[in-house]
Design an enzyme around this catalytic site. Structure first.
Site, PDB file in Angstrom:
ATOM      1  CD  GLU A   1      -8.840   0.409   1.453  1.00  0.00           C
ATOM      2  OE1 GLU A   1      -8.351   1.561   2.092  1.00  0.00           O
ATOM      3  OE2 GLU A   1      -8.178  -0.830   1.586  1.00  0.00           O
TER       4      GLU A   1
ATOM      5  CG  HIS B   1      -3.038   1.355  -4.191  1.00  0.00           C
ATOM      6  ND1 HIS B   1      -2.158   1.536  -3.329  1.00  0.00           N
ATOM      7  CD2 HIS B   1      -4.285   1.008  -3.521  1.00  0.00           C
ATOM      8  CE1 HIS B   1      -2.805   1.643  -2.149  1.00  0.00           C
ATOM      9  NE2 HIS B   1      -4.036   1.373  -2.039  1.00  0.00           N
TER      10      HIS B   1
ATOM     11  CG  HIS C   1     -12.481   9.412 -11.850  1.00  0.00           C
ATOM     12  ND1 HIS C   1     -13.607   8.839 -11.474  1.00  0.00           N
ATOM     13  CD2 HIS C   1     -11.835   8.536 -12.925  1.00  0.00           C
ATOM     14  CE1 HIS C   1     -13.707   7.569 -12.375  1.00  0.00           C
ATOM     15  NE2 HIS C   1     -12.828   7.594 -13.169  1.00  0.00           N
TER      16      HIS C   1
ATOM     17  CB  CYS D   1      -0.859  -0.002   0.913  1.00  0.00           C
ATOM     18  SG  CYS D   1      -2.095  -1.342   1.023  1.00  0.00           S
TER      19      CYS D   1
HETATM   20 ZN    ZN Z   1      -5.668   1.554  -0.850  1.00  0.00          ZN
END
Ligand code: ZN
Length: 143
Positions: free
Chosen positions: A133, A30, A74, A26
């Site tokens: 998520e 990403h 976005h 992480c």
């Molecule tokens: Zn993440």
């Protein structure tokens, strides 16, 4: 004594982020296709055009889209305290790309808390926010 009801509306949006200092994958840039559920709890409206409703789903949609989805969708969400994340944000700003700065680490937990607080300021009878998520991981913030 009046009964309370809970209603929930769901939203979807995409955000890019990274977790500076994370001890796994992480730490890399990403993205997630987030699913947001906003839960309201209240007694029913007793008269007028909203009689029998906790809150008009259409009004809730408008508020959440204006306050959360439009500014976040976005975008690159980043921790303004992180030098590394701020550097990336600066490049994106120079390239006319959308960013969303927050003064905290962009975990699902803290984004959920942020969304809750932002909606609370709009006088919604909000009781919980659930933020997915991924299809299998979500955080519920219910203070
Ligand atoms: Zn993440």
């Amino acid at each position: 004594m009046s009964e309370t009801f809970k209603i929930t509306k769901e939203f979807r949006f995409e955000i890019a982020h990274l977790l500076d200092g994370h001890d796994g994958k992480c730490q890399n840039l990403h993205g997630h296709g987030y699913v947001l559920q906003v839960e309201l709890t209240d007694i029913l409206c007793s008269e007028g055009p909203k009689e029998g409703m906790v809150f008009d789903f259409g009004d809730l949609k408008e508020i959440v889209e204006q306050e959360i989805v439009l500014p976040m969708d976005h975008s690159f969400i980043y921790d303004t305290r992180s030098e590394r994340e701020s550097k990336i944000a600066q490049v994106l700003i120079e390239c006319h790309s959308k960013v969303y700065g927050v003064p905290f680490r962009t975990t699902a937990e803290l984004i959920a808390q942020h969304i809750f607080k932002r909606l609370k300021q709009n006088n919604l009878p909000i009781s919980a926010v659930r933020l997915w998520e991924s299809a299998h991981s979500f955080c519920e913030y219910r203070p």
